[in-house]
Design a protein around this motif. Structure first.
Motif, mmCIF file in Angstrom:
data_model
loop_
_atom_site.group_PDB
_atom_site.id
_atom_site.type_symbol
_atom_site.label_atom_id
_atom_site.label_comp_id
_atom_site.label_asym_id
_atom_site.label_seq_id
_atom_site.Cartn_x
_atom_site.Cartn_y
_atom_site.Cartn_z
ATOM 1 N N LYS A 27 -5.266 -5.269 -5.748
ATOM 2 C CA LYS A 27 -4.669 -6.519 -5.428
ATOM 3 C C LYS A 27 -3.733 -7.061 -6.709
ATOM 4 N N LEU A 28 -4.174 -6.270 -7.767
ATOM 5 C CA LEU A 28 -3.463 -7.087 -8.963
ATOM 6 C C LEU A 28 -3.438 -6.001 -10.038
ATOM 7 N N TYR A 57 -9.147 -4.362 -7.948
ATOM 8 C CA TYR A 57 -9.356 -3.956 -6.482
ATOM 9 C C TYR A 57 -10.138 -4.631 -5.730
ATOM 10 N N GLU A 58 -9.967 -4.540 -4.348
ATOM 11 C CA GLU A 58 -11.002 -4.978 -3.643
ATOM 12 C C GLU A 58 -11.808 -3.771 -3.108
ATOM 13 N N GLU A 94 -8.249 -1.524 -1.701
ATOM 14 C CA GLU A 94 -6.643 -2.206 -2.108
ATOM 15 C C GLU A 94 -6.656 -2.622 -3.589
ATOM 16 N N ASN A 154 -14.212 -8.444 -5.408
ATOM 17 C CA ASN A 154 -13.457 -7.933 -6.677
ATOM 18 C C ASN A 154 -14.111 -6.881 -7.566
#
Length: 202
Positions: A196-197, A188-189, A194, A167
């Protein structure tokens, strides 16, 4: 007793890790140094921010980041790595527990004319994901750069960035003194890019 935690990604044998830990503790007790090394700076050292943390020394000057890994033995060769960007670098974060990762965050203001009578400014933010050891784009990432723009109410954004495992966490704050908007938190990942939140926080 040393206040350290075990690194699950470390592939060294337990005996070797214990030996390194004991050597570390002896150094703290004795404040002993077994070598010194003079390192040449082969470029003008003009840095707006300087990093000295967990084995990395370097600095950021506008659109350039130069850094080196501090040697742990007198015979170890030192090489300065360089990262150049098109945007102004705001912060760079070497990630020590993630595999060979170095994050460089850039920001650039952009005027948007959605309303001709009242244009507003957005800030394009880019996070470059490079290898710490080479300064080149990281081979494990899907995208070498993660990009997003700040919200319209952010006039003078300030960004905090940290990486933990897979993360990458960014916290955006506005540096204005009055009527500051809520902070924006993005997770992000970093390998896939991606988001993520995303949420606001007071």
């Amino acid at each position: 007793m040393s206040g350290l935690v075990d690194n699950p990604r470390c592939d060294l044998p337990v005996a070797e890790r214990l030996s390194l830990l004991l050597a570390r503790e002896r150094r703290w007790e004795e404040l002993g140094f077994d070598f010194h090394k003079v390192i040449d700076v082969t470029f003008p050292l003009k840095s707006s921010t300087v990093t000295l943390s967990a084995g990395i020394f370097g600095g950021v000057a506008m659109k350039e980041c130069r850094y080196m890994q501090i040697p742990s033995a007198a015979t170890e060769k030192v090489k300065w790595e360089e990262i150049h960007t098109e945007q102004t670098i705001i912060i760079d974060v070497p990630c020590f527990y993630e595999p060979d990762l170095h994050q460089t965050l850039c920001s650039q203001p952009r005027t948007v004319y959605t309303n001709a009578a009242k244009p507003h400014t957005l800030h394009d933010v880019r996070v470059h994901l490079n290898q710490l050891s080479t300064g080149e784009p990281h081979p494990d990432v899907r995208w070498a750069t993660i990009s997003f723009e700040t919200r319209e109410e952010f006039k003078k954004p300030k960004v905090f960035m940290r990486c933990a495992g897979d993360n990458m966490v960014l916290v955006l704050q506005d540096r204005g003194k009055r009527n500051k908007p809520n902070d924006q938190v993005l997770v992000y990942e970093w390998r896939t890019g991606e988001l993520k939140l995303s949420f606001s926080a007071p």
